[in-house]
Design an enzyme around this catalytic site. Structure first.
Site, PDB file in Angstrom:
ATOM      1  N   GLU A  88      -2.308  -9.389   3.952  1.00 53.55           N
ATOM      2  CA  GLU A  88      -3.302  -9.978   4.629  1.00 53.55           C
ATOM      3  C   GLU A  88      -4.040 -10.101   5.076  1.00 53.55           C
ATOM      4  O   GLU A  88      -4.518 -11.398   5.886  1.00 53.55           O
ATOM      5  CB  GLU A  88      -1.754  -9.358   5.939  1.00 53.55           C
ATOM      6  CG  GLU A  88      -2.445  -8.201   5.736  1.00 53.55           C
ATOM      7  CD  GLU A  88      -2.850  -6.796   5.570  1.00 53.55           C
ATOM      8  OE1 GLU A  88      -3.511  -5.572   5.181  1.00 53.55           O
ATOM      9  OE2 GLU A  88      -1.480  -6.851   4.282  1.00 53.55           O
ATOM     10  N   CYS A 114       0.666  -1.366  -0.076  1.00 53.26           N
ATOM     11  CA  CYS A 114      -0.015  -0.014   0.404  1.00 53.26           C
ATOM     12  C   CYS A 114       0.518   1.174  -0.451  1.00 53.26           C
ATOM     13  O   CYS A 114       1.043   2.060  -0.835  1.00 53.26           O
ATOM     14  CB  CYS A 114      -1.277   0.045   1.452  1.00 53.26           C
ATOM     15  SG  CYS A 114      -2.495   1.358   0.869  1.00 53.26           S
ATOM     16  N   HIS A 172      -4.156  -5.309   0.176  1.00 55.51           N
ATOM     17  CA  HIS A 172      -3.880  -5.582   1.324  1.00 55.51           C
ATOM     18  C   HIS A 172      -3.814  -7.305   1.261  1.00 55.51           C
ATOM     19  O   HIS A 172      -4.933  -7.817   1.401  1.00 55.51           O
ATOM     20  CB  HIS A 172      -4.644  -5.093   2.439  1.00 55.51           C
ATOM     21  CG  HIS A 172      -4.305  -3.437   2.733  1.00 55.51           C
ATOM     22  ND1 HIS A 172      -3.236  -3.966   3.805  1.00 55.51           N
ATOM     23  CD2 HIS A 172      -4.163  -2.742   2.469  1.00 55.51           C
ATOM     24  CE1 HIS A 172      -2.818  -1.725   3.885  1.00 55.51           C
ATOM     25  NE2 HIS A 172      -3.818  -1.883   3.179  1.00 55.51           N
TER      26      HIS A 172
END
Length: 366
Positions: free
Chosen positions: A346, A258, A344
């Site tokens: 994760e 990001c 993202h």
């Protein structure tokens, strides 16, 4: 538990548009850039994501608070959003594992919100008019007074915010005997990123935003470097751009997510820009053009790299593209062990399609 949803509240946008609703959370006034998230779950993780610092969040999902608050499902130490706008504010919750209601949580952390707003109409307005500042108040209902306060709020364009959310002191995460040592430059890192590293035998040390490459190298001697997500304008962070340049010069593996993606671009002379509307949600389609593979991704960003500059660069190559608008979602540096993605992997909340990127980073360090 205090019920405040029957008290009036008002939302004023920078272009003069007014929405009336009911108070949610603490009685008060808050300001920030208004944006919206299209995710249907994971509101607690969104509230605590440091990348949302300074932003008023509009939840497009109709029900917020319906499964309560669980203290271990957070992405940072406290709520990061500046305010909340929602349709149905559910103080009563259904999940037995929850620790408290959303109202108790907001009051404890001084979060001001507004509910009973037509969020469909509001989001359509933002989509047409673009990102702008806004003010929520349940203590001031005079529109002229609110306009005067809103006029003093700075634009997100040009704001450096990562140093406001970064850790004050360095700390470690994971098993000290882990095979890999990763230095994390904390620009607003999410806890689930650190958990993903821990799951892959990584011992991480998280450093404050303005830590230099030399300081991290001397203190930790890492196997690789990670540049985290975070809030604000990446072009307003010359300190972080210089750190990324130093990491690249060291030839050590580097991974950015990001804001880290934007900083890797800036370190390679590729400019960034503020988007008309950012990407925030859990269902953004992205294509990995290296392996011809599509993944559904979790995203949260209001800035992006300039696509034309990426395509013209002889320093980096494109690895991922957004299939909705063809924006650049991933790059890697030619002849370096350095890559980044705009989204993202994760995925907290969100699908786990992209967690292979952590494995790719591990391979670079092996």
């Amino acid at each position: 538990m205090t019920y405040l949803t029957k008290l009036p509240a008002v939302l004023l946008l920078d272009d003069g548009t007014v929405f009336y609703g009911k108070a949610a959370g603490k009685i008060g006034t808050t300001t920030g850039e208004i944006c919206f998230n299209t995710g249907m779950t994971g509101y607690q993780e969104v509230f605590t994501d440091p990348s949302y610092f300074g932003q008023i969040m509009v939840a497009t999902n109709a029900h917020i608070g319906n499964y309560g608050i669980t203290h271990d499902e957070v992405e940072s130490g406290h709520i990061q959003i500046a305010g909340l706008v929602c349709k149905n504010y559910n103080i009563a919750y259904s999940r037995k594992q929850a620790d408290e209601s959303i109202q108790d949580y907001f009051q404890e952390q001084n979060l001001v919100g507004i509910s009973d707003v037509d969020t469909r109409q509001l989001v359509r307005h933002i989509r047409d008019k673009g990102a702008m500042n806004a003010i929520i108040s349940s203590e001031i209902l005079d529109i002229n007074e609110l306009k005067a306060k809103l006029a003093k709020v700075p634009s997100m364009d040009g704001l450096e915010l990562s140093s406001k959310v970064s850790t004050i002191e360095a700390y470690t995460f994971g098993d000290e005997e882990g095979r890999y040592r990763v230095a994390v430059l904390d620009l607003g890192v999410k806890k689930n990123i650190l958990r993903n590293f821990d799951d892959r035998d990584v011992y991480a040390k998280v450093f404050p935003a303005k830590t230099t490459f030399e300081e991290m190298e001397k203190d930790f001697a890492p196997t690789g470097y990670f540049i985290s997500n975070g809030p604000g304008d990446p072009a307003a962070m010359p300190y972080a751009i210089e750190t990324v340049k130093s990491i690249l010069a060291s030839e050590k593996p580097m991974f950015g997510i990001c804001l880290g993606h934007q900083l890797l671009a800036l370190a390679n002379d590729i400019p960034t820009k503020k988007m008309f509307n950012g990407h925030r949600g859990l269902n953004h389609p992205v294509k990995n053009i290296i392996i011809n593979h599509c993944e559904v991704t979790s995203q949260n960003h209001g800035f992006g790299v300039v696509p034309e500059a990426v395509r013209a660069s002889d320093k980096v190559e494109i690895t991922h593209l957004n299939l909705n608008d063809q924006s650049i979602e991933g790059i890697r540096v030619r002849d370096k062990k350095a890559f980044s993605v705009q989204y993202h992997p994760e995925s907290s909340p969100g699908p786990h399609d992209s967690r292979y990127l952590f494995d790719d980073f591990i391979k670079l360090m092996s």
